[in-house]
Write a protein that holds these residues in place. Structure first.
Motif, PDB file in Angstrom:
ATOM      1  N   VAL A 247      -4.669  32.529  23.326  1.00  0.00           N
ATOM      2  CA  VAL A 247      -5.158  33.803  22.822  1.00  0.00           C
ATOM      3  C   VAL A 247      -6.572  34.058  23.343  1.00  0.00           C
ATOM      4  O   VAL A 247      -6.902  35.138  23.837  1.00  0.00           O
ATOM      5  CB  VAL A 247      -5.117  33.762  21.287  1.00  0.00           C
ATOM      6  N   LEU A 248      -7.386  33.015  23.297  1.00  0.00           N
ATOM      7  CA  LEU A 248      -8.769  33.169  23.733  1.00  0.00           C
ATOM      8  C   LEU A 248      -8.844  33.498  25.226  1.00  0.00           C
ATOM      9  O   LEU A 248      -9.610  34.358  25.645  1.00  0.00           O
ATOM     10  CB  LEU A 248      -9.555  31.888  23.431  1.00  0.00           C
ATOM     11  N   GLN A 249      -8.026  32.817  26.018  1.00  0.00           N
ATOM     12  CA  GLN A 249      -8.060  33.072  27.461  1.00  0.00           C
ATOM     13  C   GLN A 249      -7.700  34.517  27.775  1.00  0.00           C
ATOM     14  O   GLN A 249      -8.301  35.141  28.647  1.00  0.00           O
ATOM     15  CB  GLN A 249      -7.106  32.125  28.200  1.00  0.00           C
ATOM     16  N   ASN A 250      -6.738  35.047  27.038  1.00  0.00           N
ATOM     17  CA  ASN A 250      -6.392  36.448  27.243  1.00  0.00           C
ATOM     18  C   ASN A 250      -7.587  37.351  26.974  1.00  0.00           C
ATOM     19  O   ASN A 250      -7.845  38.296  27.710  1.00  0.00           O
ATOM     20  CB  ASN A 250      -5.220  36.848  26.339  1.00  0.00           C
ATOM     21  N   ALA A 251      -8.285  37.019  25.934  1.00  0.00           N
ATOM     22  CA  ALA A 251      -9.435  37.844  25.588  1.00  0.00           C
ATOM     23  C   ALA A 251     -10.548  37.673  26.615  1.00  0.00           C
ATOM     24  O   ALA A 251     -11.222  38.639  26.996  1.00  0.00           O
ATOM     25  CB  ALA A 251      -9.940  37.494  24.191  1.00  0.00           C
ATOM     26  N   VAL A 252     -10.746  36.444  27.093  1.00  0.00           N
ATOM     27  CA  VAL A 252     -11.773  36.217  28.109  1.00  0.00           C
ATOM     28  C   VAL A 252     -11.423  36.967  29.390  1.00  0.00           C
ATOM     29  O   VAL A 252     -12.290  37.522  30.061  1.00  0.00           O
ATOM     30  CB  VAL A 252     -11.942  34.708  28.387  1.00  0.00           C
TER      31      VAL A 252
END
Ligand SMILES: Nc1ncnc2c1ncn2[C@@H]1O[C@H](COP(=O)(O)OP(=O)(O)OP(=O)(O)O)[C@@H](O)[C@H]1O
Ligand SMILES: Nc1ncnc2c1ncn2[C@@H]1O[C@H](COP(=O)(O)OP(=O)(O)OP(=O)(O)O)[C@@H](O)[C@H]1O
Ligand SMILES: CC(C)C[C@H](N)C(=O)O
Ligand SMILES: [Mg+2]
Ligand SMILES: [Mg+2]
Lengths: 361, 229, 332, 305, 251
Positions: free
Chosen positions: E97-102
């Motif tokens: 999820v975080l990578q998508n946001a990054v």
């Protein structure tokens, strides 16, 4: 260091994949000779090059670095030979070629430690050209695959043939459908066809040629008419003239022993390649009887004498250590159920090769 | 034994466990609403019922038959029809082909389905990929109906549909229920709509059944506690 | 990805990586120079795989034409060294260009040639995707292959033999262990670089474009440009490996350009684990080991090789490293 | 070049195309419709040819040989599907590449083990052995006309199967979402086994038909495999029509390229150099064709985006 | 009223005989939520695609912040400040999820041509990404792989990624779809606050949300805008009731 007469041979040849039949025959011929000689001083290491030049080079490294062989042999294909032979001889190893004879290694690239026991690549094609000329063909259609050995083949044929050409075609390497070429032949007004298409290419060509209704006479080198593949070509090959330095009906004691011995040992008729492997081993054995491999000069001289009973009859080396020998015209016949060849004429006698002049050590 | 019953179901996706004890039962011809907040296990439960997800603990019985060993196509042949979350129409097939791909004979045929969704008849030979979101949803429902199931599983089947269409679908389902006795398990976010069709309700939280009862008993307080409304 | 698993993967990577020089050293002690040569081969083929893995693993670009770059690197070495060997200039007009037998220079030429070829092939091929991309890269590879076979100037199908290995300042490259050291150092450097690359912003965007190009576009990035650059880097590294491979054999021929070669490089990558930094190292090591061990067993050893490979695909999902490191594969 | 020769060469090109189609048809079924990259398809072609050669050798009947090729290849296909392929549908294309590459090794060397290292004999039946006279004075081998007929028949049959029948629809549905079609009650596993066996059988039949005028030997399938891939990619994956059109295009390009290019270069070059350059270009021509088609139609002539 | 930020002029798009967008003109002003409703297949998503850049119109223009962006591709429009969410979630499924946001934050920064700095340790990018996840309530799931999210959670992530882009306009295609009743309610509240950051062109079938949020509502039927107005005007429109709302929604 003295070897005490022992010789270690490294054989790199094609034992798996599509071209395996040739390598297996060379190996079997070679091993038959060593078995018949019963010489304990000869040790043979065999490796499969999978018909890939890079693999052949690495195997050569292995033979030289780890196995520490004295003599190498076995390679079937010119391109693999070009990859291995110069490096091997440069490192002081003898190389005895049982099959490939690229022109580069016969001429400027010749080497004192390199012996060819089969033929120079052009030879069989030269024999075909000479035959064509003799029989009076004057308008040949010639074809070969588009790679160096194919180019050598057409050059060789043209060298001795001397007549006009109805057409000259390079086909794609590995091509299997020859309808277009056959149509060109039909339309060309040729009086004869010469082709060099080794392996499956030749089988395809012959079958398709037979079904096409074109009935011009065909000549070619032995490769597409040899024992191993004749059965696969079938009737389509019957009557075709092909050129070779060997046939199983050559009448001499060595050949008789070889043909019988081979059939007894392996249960099949020997091929051209088997005969070459057999001669290669006998050449080596003859040199071992005369000199120690550790003494390279003496051993080389012993090899150059070619003092062995060749299954081809007369056999000697030219100045570039390639054969000087007779070339025959064979005809494909059916002997009972089996397709095989019969010698019908001699095309070239005591024939060397065109590159010897360029060779100097 | 009930028409459909789940007892103590636990199930995982690889290492992640999603269900931790789901109980549910449904009678023939009845309609049950499966409710819960996002990620609580509604879709996973639906998948366990139609065998797209294997359970590790617990029992699933459908028409008295233990479903544990059945592959999905056997479950479907036993009478389950699925309208999956996210539609999953076959994009490379035309609307018509989507409908007849797995059709089985019965009450629902092409004429009846396009009677319910006239738009699908208009788009008959268009590829499903080019349909609008809502049209795809209609197609997914139609496709499931064409298999003439005894139990229809509707996972967010009205997502993305215009209000009028939604009302039509619920109306059709009500008729369906009374005329053909088909049972329904419905996941939907609109409590108002569910109240009109469902008889009973099951609420999931963190992969387990936390509430079950008649739909009328889902009071605002219950809804507030479990559904965050 | 759980932390302990990451730890395990790192451990395996380290072990794998150390295995190469250890094997070489052991062989040196036992005086088995051929084993050193084999280890060198593993390092070089692994390098080719690392190159391909940038396109394949990170970018999702399944190229079945990487032999083109491998071969271009090989021919860069072959042609330069051939001219140096025969004392003929490479070209005389418009300016004089000599051959060379200096490894660093050859590498530079190989990398640049590989990059340019990848740019040209990539720019065209990247207009397609999926299976079409596989096939169009294959097509370009085959074009080069047939060209090399029938182009007589540099040996055609016979290829080019270079009798002495090219030189590296301060080293005797003909000594197996020294040549190994060179190849291993190059591999180590490239692995380090690629590791950083994968974790960089570029790496994140590239892998994002593999999973969902539409998504990358909507955040304002161009998948085409990301992929093209990845393809160029990938081609350049594979070309470098090709130059080293040619030097290992002191020989180059069109087989380096054939689709079998592309397939083999790809198999190293898959065998080791697609998208794993050290995957190609593991894959190449296993493949060469099998080939070497099985090759002696029987004429029909390909059957055993086939069966073993099959078992790996069926039961070791995510390749060797994936299996050893114990993380389930990403795509399902 | 005379018009008659040109016409004959065009015929040859078409016929070569149909021959390629026979191979490509099975591949398109498996590759296009089931979404599986099957490198071992060439091996099934080889299995068919060897089975035919073996049966023809024993019985002397060409018809029996053809039947044997179909049955043997289909059986090999079904076996492979059950043991290996069915574990791969859900996987990445890359796993399929590796697994089917492994299958090539096993099939090729296994065949060599069974049948030896030398090519086998398989000849065309005498009824079709000679040439026939076509209108316009063109002599054409009867057997090649037979291949054209069989190829077109298979093309038609397959097209009907995939586009018109419910089985065809279910197969295509499974290609985009196996799980979903199963959830609707279709036994997709069984269906895929059948399709795979059918594709394999077609490859085997092609191997036998073509083997009768080419060589039956280990590794015979590989060059055709690549060509067949080229064909279905040009035509657009999954499209039987595309496979047919692609095959004809490739056949024509290859044949006419090989004939015309050397002539073309001959008009301004010395003869033997012209043959060399012309034939080099000719050997690249189909790849140039494929690249060209994909640049303008990135999903092939009849492919979907 | 301040100047119009997004100005859609006479867009037209047909697929064969079907006119999916028929001379549509719309505006979006700073600070407002402009809802676009209409029956299924009316052409809403088609319109959003033409504005965001996935689909080229046959005629008409899209003006954004005083510039004609009709010729821009998707990436260029995103860089110009058009942030889009999809009707059907479109995320990098293997990423956390975080990578998508990054990834979103990276896109907003504009330059990816850095090859050696680890991106996940870039404090600035992480900050932007985490703030966005926090706002939609996905912080607890940030290390989960996206493929493991439930349907509804993915919808929220879709919104979060759009947030990281810090766009000047949001184009949202059914953000409520798939959210439970509670989720919809929360997202409604959230969007209400968002409009002060950037105006929203909102396609939605959830009438509770639309009526609660929209300053203006346009109704699209068969590719044509048949009405534009406030919530109460639209509710009162007979045509709209018949074509779209049905009985109870309007009541
Ligand atoms: N394919 C998957 N892999 C791993 N975990 C999953 C997968 N699908 C769902 N989950 C997890 O299982 C849990 C339950 O998910 P499920 O889809 O059943 O929820 P739901 O109630 O249907 O939610 P929603 O209303 O958002 O659709 C969630 O926490 C989710 O993260
Ligand atoms: N590529 C295409 N080819 C043909 N028709 C298309 C294509 N894309 C969309 N359509 C059609 O255009 C119409 C408009 O589709 P669109 O997706 O814009 O609808 P929508 O208003 O978003 O509907 P929904 O509310 O159901 O999502 C639909 O009828 C659809 O079938
Ligand atoms: C068997 C022979 C035809 C081999 C040939 N000398 C070649 O190099 O290819
Ligand atoms: Mg759900
Ligand atoms: Mg829409």
């Amino acid at each position: 260091d003295g070897h005490g007469g022992k010789v270690k041979v490294g054989m790199i040849t094609t034992l798996s994949g599509g071209g395996a039949g040739l390598g297996i025959d060379v190996r079997d011929g070679f091993m038959l000779a060593t078995k018949m000689a019963g010489n304990d001083n000869l040790e043979v290491v065999i490796e499969d090059d999978q018909r890939k030049p890079e693999i052949a080079v690495q195997l050569a490294d292995k033979m030289i670095q780890s196995e520490k062989v004295d003599v190498m042999t076995g390679i079937i294909w010119s391109n693999l030979a070009m990859a291995v032979v110069p490096a091997a001889t440069a490192q002081g190893k003898f190389y005895l070629s049982p099959n490939a004879g690229p022109s580069a290694l016969a001429g400027k690239g010749c080497h004192p430690l390199y012996f060819n026991v089969a033929w120079q690549n052009d030879n069989l094609h030269e024999a075909a050209g000479a035959y064509a000329r003799e029989i009076g063909y004057s308008n040949s259609f010639i074809l070969a695959p588009n790679y160096p050995a194919g180019q050598d083949a057409l050059t060789g044929y043209k060298r001795t043939y001397g007549g006009a050409l109805a057409g000259e075609i390079y086909t794609k390497l590995g091509q299997t459908d020859y309808a277009a070429e056959i149509a060109q032949i039909r339309a060309s007004g040729a009086d004869s066809v010469f082709f060099f298409l080794p392996g499956g290419m030749g089988i395809s060509f012959l079958k398709q040629y037979a079904g096409s209704g074109v009935d011009l006479p065909v000549v070619g080198p032995a490769f597409s008419f040899d024992q191993g593949i004749l059965q696969a070509v079938g009737d389509a090959a019957l009557g075709i003239k092909n050129t070779s330095q060997w046939n199983k009906d050559i009448d001499n004691a060595a050949n008789k022993a070889f043909v019988e011995g081979f059939q007894a040992e392996y249960g099949r008729l020997p091929s051209l390649y088997a005969s070459q492997g057999y001669d290669t081993a006998n050449l080596l054995l003859s040199a071992m009887a005369k000199a120690d491999v550790a003494d390279a000069d003496a051993f080389r001289a012993a090899l150059a004498e070619a003092d062995f009973e060749s299954v081809r009859g007369d056999f000697k080396f030219g100045p570039n250590q390639h054969p000087i020998q007779d070339y025959y015209v064979r005809e494909v016949i059916k002997d009972g159920d089996v397709f095989t060849n019969k010698i019908i004429a001699t095309s070239l006698t005591d024939h060397g090769d065109a590159y010897a002049g360029e060779c100097s050590y | 034994m009930s028409f459909l019953s789940l007892q103590g179901i636990e199930a995982s996706y690889g290492p992640t466990q999603a269900l931790f004890g789901v109980d549910l039962s449904l009678e023939e011809g009845a309609v049950c609403a499966l409710m819960g907040r996002n990620g609580m296990g509604k879709s996973s439960t639906v998948k366990v019922i139609c065998r797209l997800l294997k359970h590790s603990v617990g029992q699933v019985y459908f028409k008295g038959r233990d479903m544990a060993m059945l592959p999905p196509h056997k479950a479907a042949q036993a009478g389950m029809g699925l309208v999956p979350e996210g539609r999953r129409c076959f994009p490379n097939l035309t609307v018509y082909e989507n409908l007849i791909a797995a059709a089985r004979t019965g009450h629902w045929d092409f004429a009846r389905v396009t009677g319910l969704f006239p738009r699908l008849a208009e788009r008959r030979d268009q590829s499903a990929a080019s349909l609008s979101g809502g049209e795809q949803q209609m197609l997914a429902i139609g496709r499931a109906l064409m298999t003439n199931p005894r139990l229809l599983l509707l996972d967010e089947a009205t997502e993305g549909l215009a209000p009028v269409v939604r009302q039509e679908i619920w109306a059709a389902l009500r008729i369906l229920k009374s005329e053909t006795g088909m049972a329904l398990l419905v996941v939907d976010k609109s409590l108002r709509d569910l109240r009109q069709v469902a008889d009973s309700a099951v609420i999931l939280e963190r992969g387990a059944t936390v509430w079950a009862g008649a739909i009328g008993d889902v009071t605002p307080a219950v809804a507030d506690q479990y559904l965050g409304v | 990805m759980g932390v302990p698993e990451m730890g395990r993967a790192t451990l395996i990577n380290a072990a794998l990586f150390a295995m190469l020089p250890l094997t070489a050293l052991m062989a040196l002690l036992l005086d088995e120079p051929f084993i050193i040569t084999l280890t060198t081969k593993v390092a070089i083929l692994a390098l080719a795989g690392v190159g391909l893995n940038i396109a394949l693993g990170l970018g999702g670009l399944v190229s079945l034409g990487h032999a083109a770059f491998f071969g271009i690197g090989g021919y860069a070495m072959g042609i330069l060294a051939h001219h140096a060997q025969t004392y003929t200039p490479l070209m005389e007009a418009p300016f004089l260009l000599e051959g060379s037998n200096s490894m660093p220079l050859i590498w530079l030429v190989a990398v640049i040639a590989g990059a340019f070829a990848a740019m040209a092939i990539g720019a065209l091929s990247l207009r397609t995707s999926g299976v079409y991309f596989i096939m169009i890269t294959l097509a370009f590879g085959q074009m080069l292959y047939y060209f090399a076979i029938s182009w007589p100037a540099y040996g055609g199908e016979d290829g080019l033999s270079i009798y002495v290995r090219n030189g590296f300042p301060g080293l005797n490259t003909l000594v197996p262990i020294q040549f190994f050291a060179i190849c291993f150092a190059v591999l180590a450097l490239v692995l380090f670089g690629v590791g950083r690359l994968a974790a960089s912003p570029f790496g994140l965007a590239l892998a994002g474009a593999r999973q969902n190009p539409e998504r990358v576009q909507t955040v304002g990035l161009s998948p085409y440009r990301l992929r093209l650059l990845a393809f160029v880097i990938s081609g350049a590294i594979t070309a470098l490996a090709g130059a080293l491979f040619a030097d290992l054999n002191r020989f180059v021929s069109p087989t380096m350009l054939s689709w079998h070669m592309s397939g083999e490089i790809m198999i190293f990558v898959i065998l080791g684990g697609v998208g794993r930094l050290f995957g190609p190292v593991a894959g190449a090591a296993l493949f060469i080991l099998l080939e070497h061990v099985l090759g002696g067993l029987s004429d029909y050893w390909h059957v055993y090789l086939g069966i073993l490979l099959l078992l790996v695909v069926l039961f070791a999902r995510g390749g060797l490293i994936g299996t050893l490191a114990g993380r389930e594969v990403a795509h399902d | 070049m005379s018009t008659i020769l040109l016409i004959e060469q065009i015929l040859n090109g078409l016929q070569f195309g149909v021959m390629l189609f026979l191979m490509a048809a099975g591949l398109t079924l498996i590759f296009g419709v089931m979404g599986l990259i099957n490198l071992a398809h060439g091996s099934l072609y080889m299995v068919g040819a060897f089975a035919a050669a073996a049966v023809a050798g024993v019985t002397g009947s060409f018809v029996l040989a053809l039947i044997a090729s179909l049955v043997a290849a289909a059986a090999a296909g079904a076996l492979v599907e059950l043991l290996v392929i069915r574990r791969l549908y859900a996987r990445d294309h890359l796993d399929q590449v590796l697994a089917t590459f492994a299958l090539i090794l096993i099939f090729s060397e296994g065949t060599r083990w069974l049948f030896g290292s030398f090519p086998l004999f398989l000849d065309i039946p005498t009824a079709f052995a000679g040439p026939v006279m076509l209108p316009g004075g063109i002599q054409y081998p009867a057997y090649r006309l037979l291949i054209i007929a069989i190829g077109l028949l298979i093309a038609f049959g397959l097209f009907q199967l995939i586009a018109r029948t419910r089985i065809g629809i279910q197969i295509r549905a499974g290609e985009s979402d196996r799980e979903m079609i199963a959830a609707l009650g279709v036994d997709i596993s069984k269906l895929y086994t059948i399709v795979f066996a059918l594709g394999a059988g077609l490859a085997g039949l092609a191997g036998a038909l073509v083997g009768a005028i080419q060589s039956v030997q280990v590794g015979m399938g590989e060059p055709v495999l690549i060509l067949a891939f080229v064909v279905i990619v040009i035509g657009g994956i999954g499209s039987i029509k595309g496979a047919l059109v692609g095959a004809l295009l490739v056949g024509l390009t290859d044949t006419l390229g090989g004939v015309l290019l050397p002539e073309l270069f001959g008009t301004f070059m010395e003869a033997s150099a012209a043959t060399a350059v012309g034939s080099s270009l000719a050997s690249m021509s189909i790849y140039i064709l494929m690249a060209g088609v994909l640049l303008f139609k990135p999903t092939g002539l009849y492919g979907r985006a | 009223m301040t100047e119009t930020l997004l100005d859609i002029k006479g867009l037209r798009k047909s697929f064969g005989a079907l006119v999916a967008t028929d001379d549509v003109s719309l505006t979006l002003n700073p600070g407002e939520i402009h809802a676009l409703i209409g029956p299924n297949g009316a052409g809403k998503s088609t319109l959003i695609k033409q504005v965001a850049g996935g689909l080229a119109p046959d005629a008409g223009q899209v003006w954004f912040a005083g510039r004609d962006v009709t010729g821009f591709n998707t990436a260029a429009r995103a860089r110009a400040g058009l942030g889009r969410t999809f009707q059907i979630s479109s995320l990098a499924m293997e990423y956390t999820v975080l990578q998508n946001a990054v990834l979103g934050a990276l896109g907003a920064r504009g330059t990816v041509w850095r090859f050696f700095r680890p991106v996940m340790q870039d404090a600035e990018l992480r900050g932007v990404a985490e703030a966005a996840l926090e706002r939609v309530g996905l912080m607890d799931h940030r290390d989960k792989r996206t493929a493991e999210l439930s349907h509804g959670q993915r919808r929220l992530l879709e919104v979060a990624v759009a947030l990281t882009l810090k766009p000047r306009v949001f184009l949202m295609d059914e953000p409520m779809a798939g959210l439970g009743a509670g989720g919809s309610k929360r997202l409604t509240g959230f969007l209400d606050g968002l409009r002060s950051e950037a105006p929203i062109l909102l396609v939605e079938h959830d009438m509770d949300a639309v009526f609660a949020l929209a300053d203006r509502i346009s109704v699209l039927v068969y590719g044509k805008v048949i009405a534009t107005g406030t919530a109460s005007e639209i509710k009162a429109n007979r045509d709209v009731r018949e074509a779209y709302l049905g009985q109870e929604e309007a009541s």
